[in-house]
Design a protein around this motif. Sequence first.
Motif, short mmCIF file in Angstrom:
data_model
loop_
_atom_site.label_atom_id
_atom_site.label_comp_id
_atom_site.label_asym_id
_atom_site.label_seq_id
_atom_site.Cartn_x
_atom_site.Cartn_y
_atom_site.Cartn_z
N LEU A 200 5.13 10.38 0.43
CA LEU A 200 4.70 9.00 0.24
C LEU A 200 3.23 8.83 0.63
N ILE A 201 2.85 9.42 1.77
CA ILE A 201 1.46 9.29 2.24
C ILE A 201 0.50 9.93 1.24
N SER A 202 0.86 11.10 0.71
CA SER A 202 -0.04 11.80 -0.22
C SER A 202 -0.14 11.11 -1.57
N SER A 203 0.85 10.29 -1.89
CA SER A 203 0.86 9.66 -3.22
C SER A 203 0.34 8.22 -3.21
N THR A 204 -0.04 7.71 -2.05
CA THR A 204 -0.55 6.34 -1.98
C THR A 204 -1.97 6.33 -1.45
N ASP A 208 -0.96 -1.36 0.86
CA ASP A 208 0.02 -2.04 0.00
C ASP A 208 1.02 -1.05 -0.57
N GLY A 209 0.48 0.05 -1.12
CA GLY A 209 1.34 1.04 -1.73
C GLY A 209 2.27 1.70 -0.73
N PHE A 210 1.74 2.00 0.46
CA PHE A 210 2.57 2.64 1.47
C PHE A 210 3.66 1.69 1.94
N ALA A 211 3.30 0.44 2.22
CA ALA A 211 4.28 -0.53 2.72
C ALA A 211 5.41 -0.75 1.72
N LEU A 285 -2.38 7.34 9.14
CA LEU A 285 -2.19 6.78 7.80
C LEU A 285 -3.53 6.42 7.19
N LEU A 286 -3.80 7.01 6.01
CA LEU A 286 -5.02 6.73 5.25
C LEU A 286 -6.24 6.87 6.17
N ASN A 361 5.82 -8.17 1.46
CA ASN A 361 4.78 -7.20 1.08
C ASN A 361 3.47 -7.85 0.67
N ARG A 362 3.22 -9.06 1.17
CA ARG A 362 1.93 -9.72 0.94
C ARG A 362 1.34 -10.10 2.29
N PRO A 363 0.05 -9.86 2.49
CA PRO A 363 -0.57 -10.18 3.79
C PRO A 363 -0.68 -11.68 4.02
N VAL A 364 -0.41 -12.08 5.26
CA VAL A 364 -0.57 -13.49 5.67
C VAL A 364 -1.42 -13.49 6.94
N ASP A 365 -1.93 -14.64 7.28
CA ASP A 365 -2.77 -14.77 8.47
C ASP A 365 -1.94 -14.47 9.72
N PRO A 366 -2.29 -13.43 10.48
CA PRO A 366 -1.53 -13.12 11.71
C PRO A 366 -1.50 -14.25 12.72
#
Length: 376
Positions: A200-204, A208-211, A285-286, A361-366
């Motif tokens: 998964l790590i090598s393919s993203t 977003d893609g990893f999550a 990661l990345l 899977n969408r970022p929101v304000d922490p």
Amino acid sequence: MMLRAALLGLVLAGPALAQDNPATAARNASAQLEEATLQLQGAQTARDRVKALTETVRAFEAGLGAMRDGLRRAARREGELTQALKAREGEVAELLGVLQTIETSAPPVLMLHPSGPLGSARSAMILAEVTPGLNARARVLRNDLQEVQTLRLLQQNAAQTLETGLAGVQQARSDLSKAIADRTDLPRRFTHDPVRTAILISSTETLDGFASGLSEISDGEIAESNASVMSQKGSLPLPVQGVVLRRFGQADAAGVKRDGVVVAARPRALVSSPTAATIRYRGPLLDLGNVMILEPQSDTLFVLSGLSEVYGEPGQVIPAGTPIGLMGGQIPEIGAILSLSGEASGTDRSETLYIEVREGNRPVDPETWFRTKNNG
């Protein structure tokens, strides 16, 4: 001589300094570090060593932070008084000259007044009324000077206290890391598959893609969870003690905007899970360095990056407050800590933790989840 001391006190006392007491703060910090040392000794035999050592590390961090603050305030107070004295050097010299002239004058001359006996009596009455006030101001000055001497002594003795505290927290962190590695009592929602994770790590190329592919890193099905932390939304503590440097969507110096917040923390600070959660991923990661991804409830992820060390294993369900890693950086030398004078500039918070929250899977304000005020 009493009159001379009183007048000198009037000149030097100046405006009142800060009402807080840095000497008391430094002593309290020293007591905190001593208590943390005792906690470390007790944690060695505690039934729940992870919990005991976690509390010990936090006690050491709080004590060391309080000591830094106390020393900073002590240096600032001493500097203010020294500056005030220098500003009044000319006035003091002139006053001392006058007092010297008065003291060397013959007693009969001192009893005379240009206006005769009545003027002498009035002058004596005025002096009798003023002297208590002058003496009071002199006492204030004397107390301030005694406090400065105390502060200087505290700063001189702080090196040994800090050395003991820094050694203690280093030992506590090491013991905590081992205790977590030895722990076998945590429930698991899934078994981690390192081969699938590597694929998964090598393919993203993006977070977003990893999550979105996290479900692929397990060996078998991931157990359903009915956990919910919605009632805590907006009140969760930050995972690390620190201050927010950059907010959601705010551009950095290079003009890059990110979907999270950046928190400045001290080197080697303990990072903890803000709530009960499942560890969905931990490791490099990345380009984010070491990353910890927590799932507090279904379809919600807390992504934390910038850690030097990470604790725990993917699939484990951890309680709130569980240590999940340490920040990087080097602990400052004792001399550097002792030199932290003046206003708090934040330069001792040299490490940064990036926090991203993803819902569906969408970022929101922490900051809709975390309590970010007064976390320093």
